[in-house]
Design an enzyme around this catalytic site. Sequence first.
Site, PDB file in Angstrom:
ATOM      1  N   CYS A 101     -11.551  22.253  25.450  1.00  0.00           N
ATOM      2  CA  CYS A 101     -11.250  23.585  25.996  1.00  0.00           C
ATOM      3  C   CYS A 101     -11.600  24.667  24.990  1.00  0.00           C
ATOM      4  O   CYS A 101     -10.831  24.929  24.058  1.00  0.00           O
ATOM      5  CB  CYS A 101      -9.769  23.663  26.382  1.00  0.00           C
ATOM      6  N   CYS A 160      -9.104  27.589  24.902  1.00  0.00           N
ATOM      7  CA  CYS A 160      -7.850  27.284  24.209  1.00  0.00           C
ATOM      8  C   CYS A 160      -8.026  27.309  22.694  1.00  0.00           C
ATOM      9  O   CYS A 160      -7.165  27.806  21.972  1.00  0.00           O
ATOM     10  CB  CYS A 160      -7.352  25.893  24.600  1.00  0.00           C
ATOM     11  N   ASP A 161      -9.140  26.745  22.206  1.00  0.00           N
ATOM     12  CA  ASP A 161      -9.257  26.457  20.777  1.00  0.00           C
ATOM     13  C   ASP A 161     -10.353  27.206  20.037  1.00  0.00           C
ATOM     14  O   ASP A 161     -10.436  27.121  18.809  1.00  0.00           O
ATOM     15  CB  ASP A 161      -9.488  24.942  20.592  1.00  0.00           C
TER      16      ASP A 161
END
Length: 309
Positions: A136, A139-140
């Site tokens: 992701c 997300c990261d």
Amino acid sequence: MTDIKNYDVVIIGAGPAGMTAATYASRADLSVVMIDQGVYGGQMNNTAEIENYPGFESVMGPDLSEKMYASSTRFGAEYAFGTVQKIEVLDNQEKLIKTDSGDYQAKAVIIATGSEHTHLGVPGEEDYQGKGVSYCAVCDGAFFKGENVVVVGGGDSAIEEGVYLSNVVDRVTVVHRRDTLNAQPILQERAKKAKNIDFIWNTEVHAIKGNGDEVQEVELYNRDTKESSSFKTAGVFIYIGLKPNTEAFLDLGITDDKGWIITNDKMATSLPGVYAVGDVRQKELRQITTAVGDGGLAGQEAYNYIASL
């Protein structure tokens, strides 16, 4: 004995398909609960900008999730946390849904559990999850500002997330096992225009290595030359395909040999009163728009089924 919670319709999963099904079923004055093991919205929460959803030039994934959730619960549909372990069809054709947080009984069930990213299955992948290995970018990605990262894959998700990362990190290298991308032409064009996106063709990642705390390099294998080499990177973002979240339903006889649920054009499975919608279905296009369409149909069909009893 544990109390069983009774509803007209139990929806397993609260992504765009499940939430739309909840909207339609609850508007028809049915009692509805959505059961999900995570936050409502599903994979939309992992998407930065959605550019192909009607009515929005661009919308953030989490924002669209919030709007859909508000609609889905407006007419009384409920939301519950839990992991579904099994569905049993009772003698009276009602369905018993067993979860890790209690049991539910319903006249109709709509399965909307979606799919998840396929793993490479190489040494170091599991060891470095959360330490440089990610599925992701939204997300990261922020953890890798100023760093060089690798994106594995050549489809829509890989290229979309690679373009996103190119605006966050120093340099993105796309590693693809073929010599051409399978992403949509518009996504390919964006990636090739980006000055900090490189491509390594006909190559596989065979191992992910680090110092125990963080990723430092990947071992690459060139399919043409049969040679291996090391490539330094701080992060590995993997997008090589999807697998359906159907482990709990395999004994029902409603899936194909790869685990995708087979339905007709009304979202009905071979079991009366059991429907499937969204990414968990055996179908070609897995998009938010198609998930929403599936959900609307299933919500209405669940009403028709219950009305016929």
